[in-house]
Design an enzyme around this catalytic site. Sequence first.
Site, short mmCIF file in Angstrom:
data_model
loop_
_atom_site.label_atom_id
_atom_site.label_comp_id
_atom_site.label_asym_id
_atom_site.label_seq_id
_atom_site.Cartn_x
_atom_site.Cartn_y
_atom_site.Cartn_z
N GLU A 168 -3.87 -9.57 3.25
CA GLU A 168 -4.42 -9.35 4.55
C GLU A 168 -5.59 -10.25 5.40
O GLU A 168 -5.44 -10.58 6.28
CB GLU A 168 -4.70 -7.93 4.73
CG GLU A 168 -3.82 -6.62 4.98
CD GLU A 168 -3.22 -6.12 3.63
OE1 GLU A 168 -2.67 -5.23 3.68
OE2 GLU A 168 -3.29 -6.84 2.69
N GLU A 171 0.99 -1.19 -0.04
CA GLU A 171 0.06 -0.11 0.18
C GLU A 171 0.97 1.17 0.00
O GLU A 171 0.56 2.39 -0.61
CB GLU A 171 -0.99 0.07 1.21
CG GLU A 171 -2.14 -1.08 1.28
CD GLU A 171 -3.12 -1.16 2.17
OE1 GLU A 171 -4.03 -0.99 2.07
OE2 GLU A 171 -2.64 -1.58 3.31
#
Length: 265
Positions: free
Chosen positions: A143, A123
């Site tokens: 995740e 990210e």
Amino acid sequence: MRGRRPGLRAAAGAAVTGPVLVEEHDDRVVLRLDRPEVRNAIDHATVDALHEACRLLEDEPRVAMVIGSGGTFAAGADIVQLRERRRDDALAGINSGVFDRIARLPMPVIALVDGYALGGGAELAYACDFRIGTPATRIGNPEPGLGILAAAGATWRLRELVGEPLAKEILLAGRVLGADEALAVRLLNEVVPAEDLEAAGHRLADRIAAQAPLAVRLTKRAFHAPREAHPLIDDIAQAVLFETQDKHERMTAFLERRSKPEKEK
């Protein structure tokens, strides 16, 4: 190289502790994630240091390069800390806030991605304007396998970068892209040997630095403006640039070069 700023670690100051090494140059700043013992996992101290780096780059806009130490960009958020975070931590947007700030920096940001860029590390790379990788690059968002979601920008930035079908594979099915795959979908702008990674970043920074700085800043701002802001924001930005000495000098130099006989060029 310039002096240190509070909260950051100057590259030459090995005795100073901190999670981010900072090298300041006249037209660029190199930010080096420096927690190689945990593959540069992004902890709260790293977030604080990145905020301080953003303050530096907001005060004096320059191209930024982000690179990891030890052959890894960033293997994710620090799981030890992440496991202990609760509802209020999520609502505080600890990682999403700093990544959004990086994305909004006045001048372009280049991620130099060697090895793993997973979870929060991916990210961080998505928040940058450019990404250069090596053959060892592995980028993705695992995740959901840890019982959470990629909440620091991946759920919307990744779709913009690679399109919905591939973004869903990465976000929902745990697909991790290798360097060739990431280059093919332009998630990476370039793939170079690991030993050439930093030099490749400087080459791109050189190309950006050769442009008119204010023109680059306003182009980035216009590029990221919502659709309804156009064409007004473009016209206003152009009006500002039309009044600059830099524009006049650059156009005059261009016309003078064009008017010279070929043998004099």
